[in-house]
Design a protein around this motif. Structure first.
Motif, PDB file in Angstrom:
ATOM      1  N   PHE A 254      -2.882   5.443   3.108  1.00 11.93           N
ATOM      2  CA  PHE A 254      -2.063   4.332   3.793  1.00 11.93           C
ATOM      3  C   PHE A 254      -0.993   3.767   3.408  1.00 11.93           C
ATOM      4  O   PHE A 254       0.140   4.460   3.698  1.00 11.93           O
ATOM      5  CB  PHE A 254      -2.713   3.348   4.147  1.00 11.93           C
ATOM      6  CG  PHE A 254      -2.368   2.000   4.401  1.00 11.93           C
ATOM      7  CD1 PHE A 254      -1.770   1.716   6.043  1.00 11.93           C
ATOM      8  CD2 PHE A 254      -1.563   1.266   4.390  1.00 11.93           C
ATOM      9  CE1 PHE A 254      -0.591   1.340   7.118  1.00 11.93           C
ATOM     10  CE2 PHE A 254      -0.331   0.049   4.750  1.00 11.93           C
ATOM     11  CZ  PHE A 254      -0.421  -0.193   5.911  1.00 11.93           C
ATOM     12  N   VAL A 255      -1.107   4.357   2.198  1.00 13.26           N
ATOM     13  CA  VAL A 255       0.593   4.331   1.484  1.00 13.26           C
ATOM     14  C   VAL A 255       1.489   5.113   1.267  1.00 13.26           C
ATOM     15  O   VAL A 255       2.658   5.052   1.531  1.00 13.26           O
ATOM     16  CB  VAL A 255       0.605   3.718  -0.112  1.00 13.26           C
ATOM     17  CG1 VAL A 255       1.412   3.976  -0.867  1.00 13.26           C
ATOM     18  CG2 VAL A 255      -0.592   1.956  -0.272  1.00 13.26           C
ATOM     19  N   CYS A 256       1.573   5.982   1.813  1.00 13.26           N
ATOM     20  CA  CYS A 256       1.280   7.123   1.221  1.00 13.26           C
ATOM     21  C   CYS A 256       2.771   7.524   2.616  1.00 13.26           C
ATOM     22  O   CYS A 256       3.736   7.276   3.200  1.00 13.26           O
ATOM     23  CB  CYS A 256       0.459   9.012   1.232  1.00 13.26           C
ATOM     24  SG  CYS A 256       0.407   8.768  -0.214  1.00 13.26           S
TER      25      CYS A 256
ATOM     26  N   ALA B 188       2.753   4.813   5.058  1.00 17.27           N
ATOM     27  CA  ALA B 188       3.207   4.223   5.517  1.00 17.27           C
ATOM     28  C   ALA B 188       4.778   4.226   5.232  1.00 17.27           C
ATOM     29  O   ALA B 188       5.660   4.237   5.344  1.00 17.27           O
ATOM     30  CB  ALA B 188       3.284   2.659   5.300  1.00 17.27           C
ATOM     31  N   GLY B 189       4.882   4.970   3.666  1.00 15.32           N
ATOM     32  CA  GLY B 189       6.079   4.913   3.292  1.00 15.32           C
ATOM     33  C   GLY B 189       6.596   5.991   3.760  1.00 15.32           C
ATOM     34  O   GLY B 189       8.274   6.297   3.796  1.00 15.32           O
TER      35      GLY B 189
ATOM     36  N   LEU C 283       8.887   6.984  -2.843  1.00 19.17           N
ATOM     37  CA  LEU C 283       7.753   5.770  -2.998  1.00 19.17           C
ATOM     38  C   LEU C 283       7.199   5.781  -4.198  1.00 19.17           C
ATOM     39  O   LEU C 283       6.073   5.423  -4.457  1.00 19.17           O
ATOM     40  CB  LEU C 283       7.165   7.212  -2.341  1.00 19.17           C
ATOM     41  CG  LEU C 283       5.614   7.169  -1.437  1.00 19.17           C
ATOM     42  CD1 LEU C 283       5.773   6.634  -0.663  1.00 19.17           C
ATOM     43  CD2 LEU C 283       5.227   8.600  -0.908  1.00 19.17           C
TER      44      LEU C 283
ATOM     45  N   TRP D 246       5.391   2.492  -5.524  1.00 14.47           N
ATOM     46  CA  TRP D 246       4.245   2.215  -5.261  1.00 14.47           C
ATOM     47  C   TRP D 246       3.349   2.848  -5.953  1.00 14.47           C
ATOM     48  O   TRP D 246       2.384   2.774  -6.482  1.00 14.47           O
ATOM     49  CB  TRP D 246       4.621   2.498  -3.805  1.00 14.47           C
ATOM     50  CG  TRP D 246       4.897   1.529  -3.295  1.00 14.47           C
ATOM     51  CD1 TRP D 246       6.068   0.761  -3.174  1.00 14.47           C
ATOM     52  CD2 TRP D 246       5.050   1.876  -1.281  1.00 14.47           C
ATOM     53  NE1 TRP D 246       6.445  -0.462  -2.212  1.00 14.47           N
ATOM     54  CE2 TRP D 246       6.381   0.715  -1.660  1.00 14.47           C
ATOM     55  CE3 TRP D 246       4.929   2.489  -0.534  1.00 14.47           C
ATOM     56  CZ2 TRP D 246       6.460  -0.097  -0.138  1.00 14.47           C
ATOM     57  CZ3 TRP D 246       5.110   2.067   1.049  1.00 14.47           C
ATOM     58  CH2 TRP D 246       6.161   0.905   0.720  1.00 14.47           C
TER      59      TRP D 246
ATOM     60  N   LEU E  72      -6.364   3.332   1.197  1.00 14.23           N
ATOM     61  CA  LEU E  72      -5.092   3.101   0.375  1.00 14.23           C
ATOM     62  C   LEU E  72      -4.136   3.478   0.042  1.00 14.23           C
ATOM     63  O   LEU E  72      -3.374   3.969   0.467  1.00 14.23           O
ATOM     64  CB  LEU E  72      -5.272   2.038  -0.569  1.00 14.23           C
ATOM     65  CG  LEU E  72      -4.034   0.776  -0.772  1.00 14.23           C
ATOM     66  CD1 LEU E  72      -4.255  -0.086   0.522  1.00 14.23           C
ATOM     67  CD2 LEU E  72      -5.002   0.466  -2.158  1.00 14.23           C
ATOM     68  N   LEU E  73      -4.650   5.116  -0.629  1.00 15.33           N
ATOM     69  CA  LEU E  73      -3.182   5.774  -0.653  1.00 15.33           C
ATOM     70  C   LEU E  73      -2.897   6.264  -0.656  1.00 15.33           C
ATOM     71  O   LEU E  73      -1.143   6.571   0.163  1.00 15.33           O
ATOM     72  CB  LEU E  73      -3.924   6.898  -2.187  1.00 15.33           C
ATOM     73  CG  LEU E  73      -3.064   7.916  -3.139  1.00 15.33           C
ATOM     74  CD1 LEU E  73      -1.765   6.597  -3.632  1.00 15.33           C
ATOM     75  CD2 LEU E  73      -3.758   8.943  -3.601  1.00 15.33           C
TER      76      LEU E  73
ATOM     77  N   LEU F   7      -0.751   2.512  -7.765  1.00 15.11           N
ATOM     78  CA  LEU F   7      -1.532   2.316  -6.776  1.00 15.11           C
ATOM     79  C   LEU F   7      -2.443   3.823  -8.325  1.00 15.11           C
ATOM     80  O   LEU F   7      -3.400   3.850  -8.274  1.00 15.11           O
ATOM     81  CB  LEU F   7      -1.210   3.023  -5.265  1.00 15.11           C
ATOM     82  CG  LEU F   7      -1.741   2.845  -4.660  1.00 15.11           C
ATOM     83  CD1 LEU F   7      -3.131   2.253  -5.199  1.00 15.11           C
ATOM     84  CD2 LEU F   7      -2.004   3.350  -3.618  1.00 15.11           C
TER      85      LEU F   7
END
Lengths: 271, 305
Positions: free
Chosen positions: A32-34, A36-37, A58, A61, A29-30, A65
């Motif tokens: 993915f968030v990076c 996606a950011g 970023l 988020w 998830l981490l 997280l």
């Protein structure tokens, strides 16, 4: 001085954490968030697009997280082994309790740090290519501070794990910390400000000591460090107790103090 | 240098005194049995040696290293089978042994260790699926890694079937042959009797005896046990017997007609004469050699007053 002995524990911890599905999900998830950011920032972020200014994009988020992951990988590090008895197996081998805690913390933190660095690296590539600008040292500072932020919350989780003897209590405490610092802290600050204004005690600005206390929350400290040291567009209050250097001191205290206090307690207790 | 040196160790849990000023020395090369009923404080003492528990008073050393001040140095030459452990959730048996090898910086062959403790076939299964006896074998295997100079085994045969207990005994003897000192606790006398050079008996936190098996026998006056049947309940009978010189222990059956007396060989007749003198009619009597079982019960049972 004895040779450092926690290496095999750290290795074991990292291997065990990788086998846990929940941990793989959290790390995924981490990343993915990076990523996606990094993908969205050039599309929706303000010009100019640089890896330095990307940090502020970023950070919102990350401040949610990273504490979640840190607490989740930290809070059962000691107490669940202690409850089951496998802690006794580890301590039957030539390890001190300090080796045990260091191995647990650094083993888990090592994976977490690698995930943060990997995620930010991938995000950095997306930011720079094709139209962004690579500004190396602030971006390295951003990665270092984020790893530090992860360490802060993992250490907090491990501290909770050492301070209590059952997993239930550790769970309650860890979620309590997350709820208080991450979810309701800002609301709390607004509520206090609003209340003080309503009773006519202040006119908009919190008194110094209260403002300092609200600003001492780890996420807020991390935010000021990013704004003060990394993001050229960021700005930090000029008041000394709210500036980035005080934030740096608080950041270090947050890493060292809870862990130190909990270890002092843990090292004296009967297992 | 002694393998284990315990000096004036007390441990208090609230109002409960789990250990009361225990002094104990285990010499290098011994197989030392630590006997006592459950709850006597055996594990408390072992946990103090391992620094799992802090003593309220006193100190303990292993090969001269203080267990509380320098626990890692104390554990460096140690192989341990602790009490109340659990295996690591997600590791296989073989990975447990490999972890022990890395931790002790040893160069044992994990398969050889598994074979030695009899679980080679199950080495690639998750240890969390093991039965109690298999887990016990696995942790013994971890303890054997690195040729320790001292083995500390807390109730090593618990969870093992008689066959496993016999294997455990062979391993203990082999380790001792190699030069290791062995210190193990048990609440089962016959296991201790079979292998130990010396034993200590712990009762209610007190060390009531430390001796060789032979010495313990001799301290019971050549191991004579008198079983005397008298003509009826006589409150004075027990008193009379206890006051006779040479009597170690005496107890009376519930209906008051049977006295069980352990005494020196020479005191046998004095007991009977004494009873007669007190006006107690002896209906019947016989002698037995006191077994260690009797001795153990005498030392630890509630009947001793």
């Amino acid at each position: 001085m004895r040779r450092v002995q926690w290496g095999p524990i750290a290795r074991e911890e990292a291997a065990l954490l990788l086998r846990a599905r929940s941990a793989r999900w959290l790390f995924g998830l981490l990343i993915f968030v990076c990523v996606a950011g990094g993908y969205l920032y050039p599309v929706v972020g303000p010009e100019p697009h640089t890896t330095a200014r990307f940090s502020s994009f970023l950070i919102g988020w990350l401040t949610t997280l990273v504490p979640l992951i840190g607490l989740l990988i930290g809070y059962n590090a000691i107490c669940s082994d202690r409850a089951s008895g496998s802690l006794l197996l580890t301590l039957s081998m030539p390890y001190s309790r300090r080796d045990l805690v260091a191995g647990k913390l650094f083993g888990r933190m090592g994976l977490f740090a690698a995930t943060i660095v990997g995620g930010l690296l991938a995000a950095g590539v997306l930011v720079v290519y094709p139209y962004g600008e690579l500004v190396v040292s602030p971006f390295l500072g951003f990665a270092a501070l984020t790893v530090g932020f992860g360490l802060l919350y993992t250490a907090l989780g491990v501290a909770i794990s050492m301070a209590v003897s059952t997993k239930q209590r550790a769970t309650v405490l860890a979620f309590g910390v997350f709820f208080l610092f991450v979810l309701v802290w800002d609301v709390l600050e607004m509520a206090v400000t609003f209340a003080l204004v309503r009773v006519g005690f202040i006119d908009g600005e919190l008194p110094g000591i209260v403002a300092f206390l609200f600003a001492a929350e780890p996420g807020s400290v991390y935010g000021r460090l990013i704004a003060g040291f990394v993001d050229p567009a960021g700005s930090v209050s000029g008041t000394w107790y709210l500036n980035e250097w005080t934030a740096l001191v608080l950041f270090c205290l947050w890493i060292v103090c809870p862990l130190g206090l909990a270890f002092w307690r843990f090292s004296e207790c009967d297992l | 240098m002694s393998a284990i040196e315990v000096t004036g160790v007390s441990k208090r849990y609230g109002s409960l005194l789990a250990l009361d000023r225990v002094d104990l020395t285990v010499e290098e090369g011994e197989i030392f049995g630590f006997l006592g009923p459950n709850g006597a404080g055996k594990s408390t003492l072992l946990n103090i040696l391992l620094d799992f528990t802090k003593p309220t008073h006193g100190s303990a050393t292993i090969f001269g290293a203080d267990c509380q001040v320098n626990p890692v140095a104390a554990r460096e030459r140690l192989g341990v089978l602790p009490e109340g452990y659990d295996v690591y959730d997600r590791l296989t048996g073989r990975e447990h042994i490999e972890y022990a090898i890395r931790s002790k910086d040893a160069d044992d062959d994990p398969v050889a260790v598994l074979r030695r403790v009899g679980i080679r076939e199950d080495g690639d299964r998750k240890a969390s699926e093991y039965s109690k006896g298999m887990a016990q074998r696995l942790v013994l295997g971890m303890a054997l890694v690195g040729e320790p100079d001292l083995l500390l085994l807390d109730e090593p045969t618990s969870g093992l079937d008689p066959n496993g207990a016999a294997e455990m005994r062979r391993i203990i003897e082999a380790e001792n042959e190699r030069g290791a000192t062995v210190f193990f606790s048990s609440h089962i006398l016959e296991q201790v009797q079979a292998v130990c050079d010396r034993v200590a008996i712990l009762q209610g936190g007190d060390l009531v005896a430390v001796d060789t098996i032979q010495g313990l026998r001799e301290s019971l006056g050549g191991g004579t046990k008198l079983i005397i049947t008298i003509d009826g309940h006589r409150p004075s009978a027990l008193e009379t017997v206890r006051e006779t010189a040479g009597v170690e222990t005496a107890r009376v059956s519930e209906d008051g007609t049977t006295l069980t007396v352990t005494c020196t060989n020479d005191a046998k007749m004095d007991v009977l004469v004494g009873l007669h003198g007190a006006g107690v009619d002896v209906v019947n009597f016989r002698t037995e050699e006191a077994s260690l079982e009797d001795m153990f019960i005498e030392y630890t049972g509630g009947s001793r007053q």
